[in-house]
Design a protein around this motif. Structure first.
Motif, PDB file in Angstrom:
ATOM      1  N   TYR A 101       2.725  -3.802   6.468  1.00  0.00           N
ATOM      2  CA  TYR A 101       3.185  -2.951   5.367  1.00  0.00           C
ATOM      3  C   TYR A 101       4.560  -3.354   4.831  1.00  0.00           C
ATOM      4  O   TYR A 101       4.746  -3.457   3.614  1.00  0.00           O
ATOM      5  CB  TYR A 101       3.159  -1.481   5.794  1.00  0.00           C
ATOM      6  N   VAL A 116      -3.205  -8.765  -0.685  1.00  0.00           N
ATOM      7  CA  VAL A 116      -4.117  -7.815  -0.049  1.00  0.00           C
ATOM      8  C   VAL A 116      -5.555  -8.323  -0.138  1.00  0.00           C
ATOM      9  O   VAL A 116      -6.314  -8.256   0.838  1.00  0.00           O
ATOM     10  CB  VAL A 116      -4.007  -6.420  -0.699  1.00  0.00           C
ATOM     11  N   GLN A 174      -3.781  -0.418   1.964  1.00  0.00           N
ATOM     12  CA  GLN A 174      -2.884  -1.468   1.489  1.00  0.00           C
ATOM     13  C   GLN A 174      -2.745  -1.437  -0.030  1.00  0.00           C
ATOM     14  O   GLN A 174      -1.650  -1.634  -0.571  1.00  0.00           O
ATOM     15  CB  GLN A 174      -3.380  -2.838   1.952  1.00  0.00           C
TER      16      GLN A 174
END
Length: 213
Positions: free
Chosen positions: A43, A62, A116
Motif C-alpha cells: 500500500y 495494480v 488496491q
C-alpha cells in the motif's frame, strides 16, 4: 525509478502469496497469516507511485500485480501437478505449502483488485484537494480504508459459512487493528521514498547528461 517500484510491488505480492500458509500469533490477541507482514508494504508503494507518477501509472501497477498473481497461480499449479521424480520425497509438503484452496485464492484476488484500486482512487482524490501538502493524511486515509475493505472482503469470501458470524467479525477486527497500526508505522517510509525519488528526478533534470558511475 518507476520500474524499481513496480518490480518491488509485484515481488512483494508473489512473496506474500507464497508465505500465506504460515500463521503466527501476537500473544493471545490475534492469529495472522505471515503474508500480512509483507502485504502491508504494497500500500505505501502504491501511494508513492500515485504521489509521484499519478493515478494512471498506479493503476497500471495494480493491473500488473493482478496479472502476475494469476500467472503465478497458473505456473504453481503446473509445477504441483508435474510428476515427481523418484528421488523427490517432499511432494506432499510441496503441495501443502503452495496449493492454497480455490476459494481462498479467489478471495485473495478479488480483495486485492478492489482494495488496491480503492487506495489509488482515494489517495488521488485527496491529492487533488491538497496538492503536495498533507501527504500523511492521504497516505493513512487511503491505506486504512483500503485495508479495511481488503480484510473484510477476503475473510468474508474465504471463510463465510465455515464459522460463526461472530468469529468472522473477530477475525476481521483483529487483523484490521494490526493493519491500522502498520499503516501509521509505514508513513515515514512513504515520505522517505517520495523525497528520494523527487530528489533523484530533480538532479536528473538539472544534469540530464550526467552518467551514473
Amino acid at each position: 525509478m518507476i520500474l524499481y517500484l513496480n518490480g518491488i510491488f509485484v515481488g512483494l505480492l508473489i512473496l506474500a502469496n507464497i508465505v500465506a500458509v504460515k500463521l503466527f500469533s501476537i500473544g493471545n490477541f490475534a492469529i495472522l497469516p505471515a503474508a500480512v507482514i509483507i502485504y502491508i508494504f504494497t500500500y505505501p508503494l502504491i501511494d508513492v507511485i500515485v504521489e509521484v507518477y499519478g493515478k494512471k501509472e498506479a493503476r497500471r501497477t495494480v493491473q500488473a500485480g493482478l496479472i502476475m498473481q494469476i500467472l503465478a497461480l497458473i505456473f504453481i499449479t503446473i509445477a504441483i501437478h508435474l510428476p515427481a521424480a523418484p528421488v523427490f520425497q517432499e511432494q506432499s509438503s510441496f503441495e501443502t505449502i503452495l496449493n492454497g484452496s480455490f476459494r481462498v485464492i479467489i478471495a485473495s484476488l478479488i480483495s486485492y483488485a478492489v482494495s488496491q484500486n480503492l487506495d489509488v482512487f482515494v489517495f488521488n482524490k485527496l491529492k487533488s484537494a491538497h496538492g503536495q501538502k498533507k501527504l500523511w493524511l492521504r497516505n493513512n486515509a487511503s491505506t486504512m480504508l483500503s485495508q479495511l475493505i481488503d480484510t473484510s472482503i477476503f475473510i468474508t469470501i474465504a471463510f463465510y459459512g465455515t464459522m460463526p458470524i461472530a468469529v468472522l467479525g473477530s477475525l476481521i477486527l483483529t487483523q484490521y487493528i494490526f493493519k491500522f497500526f502498520a499503516a501509521i508505522l509505514t508513513t515515514p517510509l512513504v515520505y522517505l521514498l517520495v523525497h528520494l525519488i523527487r530528489r533523484k528526478e530533480s538532479l536528473e533534470r538539472v544534469h540530464p547528461f550526467q552518467k551514473e558511475v
